[in-house]
Design a protein around this motif. Sequence first.
Motif, PDB file in Angstrom:
ATOM      1  N   PHE A  14       0.848  -1.192   0.000  1.00 55.12           N
ATOM      2  CA  PHE A  14       0.000   0.000   0.000  1.00 55.12           C
ATOM      3  C   PHE A  14       0.880   1.238   0.000  1.00 55.12           C
ATOM      4  CE2 PHE A  14      -3.084  -3.081   1.334  1.00 55.12           C
ATOM      5  CZ  PHE A  14      -4.297  -2.594   0.881  1.00 55.12           C
ATOM      6  N   PRO A  15       0.478   2.265  -0.731  1.00 56.88           N
ATOM      7  CA  PRO A  15      -0.680   2.302  -1.613  1.00 56.88           C
ATOM      8  C   PRO A  15      -0.405   1.530  -2.904  1.00 56.88           C
ATOM      9  CG  PRO A  15       0.520   4.358  -1.789  1.00 56.88           C
ATOM     10  CD  PRO A  15       1.199   3.572  -0.709  1.00 56.88           C
ATOM     11  N   PRO A  16      -1.444   0.955  -3.507  1.00 53.77           N
ATOM     12  CA  PRO A  16      -1.229   0.174  -4.729  1.00 53.77           C
ATOM     13  C   PRO A  16      -0.940   1.081  -5.915  1.00 53.77           C
ATOM     14  CG  PRO A  16      -3.572   0.342  -4.244  1.00 53.77           C
ATOM     15  CD  PRO A  16      -2.851   0.955  -3.086  1.00 53.77           C
ATOM     16  N   PRO A  17      -0.253   0.570  -6.940  1.00 50.79           N
ATOM     17  CA  PRO A  17      -0.050   1.361  -8.169  1.00 50.79           C
ATOM     18  C   PRO A  17      -1.382   1.627  -8.846  1.00 50.79           C
ATOM     19  CG  PRO A  17       0.657  -0.912  -8.476  1.00 50.79           C
ATOM     20  CD  PRO A  17       0.355  -0.765  -7.030  1.00 50.79           C
ATOM     21  N   ARG A  18      -1.397   2.609  -9.733  1.00 46.28           N
ATOM     22  CA  ARG A  18      -2.658   3.055 -10.315  1.00 46.28           C
ATOM     23  C   ARG A  18      -2.843   2.679 -11.782  1.00 46.28           C
ATOM     24  NH1 ARG A  18      -6.808   3.257  -8.239  1.00 46.28           N
ATOM     25  NH2 ARG A  18      -7.583   4.652  -9.846  1.00 46.28           N
ATOM     26  N   SER A  19      -1.858   2.050 -12.405  1.00 50.69           N
ATOM     27  CA  SER A  19      -1.987   1.731 -13.829  1.00 50.69           C
ATOM     28  C   SER A  19      -1.054   0.594 -14.172  1.00 50.69           C
ATOM     29  CB  SER A  19      -1.638   2.961 -14.678  1.00 50.69           C
ATOM     30  OG  SER A  19      -0.248   3.241 -14.583  1.00 50.69           O
ATOM     31  N   PRO A  20      -1.280  -0.092 -15.296  1.00 48.19           N
ATOM     32  CA  PRO A  20      -0.339  -1.143 -15.708  1.00 48.19           C
ATOM     33  C   PRO A  20       1.053  -0.596 -15.987  1.00 48.19           C
ATOM     34  CG  PRO A  20      -2.002  -0.740 -17.411  1.00 48.19           C
ATOM     35  CD  PRO A  20      -2.453  -0.023 -16.187  1.00 48.19           C
ATOM     36  N   GLN A  21       1.134   0.647 -16.437  1.00 48.82           N
ATOM     37  CA  GLN A  21       2.437   1.262 -16.664  1.00 48.82           C
ATOM     38  C   GLN A  21       3.212   1.394 -15.349  1.00 48.82           C
ATOM     39  OE1 GLN A  21       2.237   5.036 -18.645  1.00 48.82           O
ATOM     40  NE2 GLN A  21       4.443   5.130 -19.030  1.00 48.82           N
ATOM     41  N   GLU A  22       2.530   1.808 -14.278  1.00 49.95           N
ATOM     42  CA  GLU A  22       3.170   1.905 -12.970  1.00 49.95           C
ATOM     43  C   GLU A  22       3.601   0.535 -12.454  1.00 49.95           C
ATOM     44  OE1 GLU A  22       1.354   4.085  -9.803  1.00 49.95           O
ATOM     45  OE2 GLU A  22       0.551   5.601 -11.161  1.00 49.95           O
TER      46      GLU A  22
END
Length: 476
Positions: free
Chosen positions: A150-158
């Motif tokens: 946490f916090p989790p990434p927000r996109s597949p790129q991240e």
Amino acid sequence: MHFLRLRFPRVTSHLVLAGVLVAVLLGWTAPARATGERQIDDYRTVYGTPGVAAAVINGSSVETIVRGRDGDGNAVTARTRFRIGSMSKSMTAAAIMLLVDRGRISLDEPVVKVLPGFKMADPRFAGITVRQILSHTSGLSNSTNNEYAFPPPRSPQEIVAGLAGKTLLADPGTYWEYHNTNYSIAARIVEVVSGKPFDAFLHTELFTPLGMTSTGSTLGCSDHAEGLPSGHLVVPGIAVAAPEMPGICVGNGGVISTLDDMVRWLKFNQGTLGVDLLSAASLAQMHTVQPKAGDYALGWRARPVKADAPPSLIGHGGTLATWTGDMVFSPKTGVAALVLTNSGGDPSLLATNLLAERIGEPTTPMSNPLTVVNMILLGLTGVMAALLVTAIVRARRWASRRRLARRPLLVLRLVPLALVTVLGILAPTLVWGPFNLQYWIVTIWLMPLLALFSLTCCVLGAVALGRRLWLFRRAG
């Protein structure tokens, strides 16, 4: 009268024949439907599930059974939206196979060739192929890449960028571990190769052609979606509408759908709908167990109809904190079953039982092991709370006695409370392994009564310990 006398026997025989035909038809269909309904009602009783939408597909026949209510209090229907969790992986795999069919990528080419931004702090990563990420044989592991951070990434790129400092647990293609990050990498491949955001690709290339008009996807597991009611936590036996646990679900579990749309998805995978969308070879590849992958195919897995039988079915489940579901079909008979629920449970057992009924196989009795676990945790929490509150209330008397004692043995007398406090802090490690603060968050959603027990020990234990020490000093 003469007309009636001549015609009546013929009319009577026609009515009798019609009655016999109706009885025969009802004799074949009514018990099956009644049995399916009973299975779902039993499941809801065992797991406390607020709402279930289920279907059994047999050729052109589709039997749907809906029960209960959604998180907004409305009756569940075949158009109610559910999060489907890891059942989404079959759709990510299909998106990759669409690109394979179009000659844009190959299953056995390295990921680094199609995804230049993919890097890891382990030279073996260069050998990971597209097939290996879809079959969970890439060597990625939660022990070297913690998916619950946490916090989790927000996109597949991240997600892909975050792998730059990570290592592999094993050589690619030699070890199987179910790891959601594999499918987030696949989602990023779809984006880079197609030039479209992942959810847009699914919408235009899969859902729209298949008529899945109420299906969409989100990046995060807890992201808002139009028309999606809340899922539920069931503690114990009481369903409480609750938000989904935060996490990154893109590619691995972010699809939201309905029973009607998921029936279309199953028919597509059975080869009876959207036959021109994906080649027969690619569809078969998705359902074929892959090398070194155990029972896993590409977004699907082989499984038995009962515990001691060889794998004869193809299916995949989906589990989030407040949603669960399952889909399964028999390649031999063509019968398929689908279950969507708005709480935790074991929908794979229900789906397999619904299918087993239709193909003449025995069903597996349903039981919820968490029922006993939750009752034990609830009892332990009550006992521990009573003991610790008593220790807090009697702390002044305890401090006075210790001051008057010849040998106070202060440290030894405080050890039990210290151990209880430490137990509260470390209790989640009994389930999740080595201590990590983020597992407290996971525990709150997945095992709330364990979290309650832990907090009771931790908070009341610390208060009792601190109060005894403070009053002991004041007594001096």
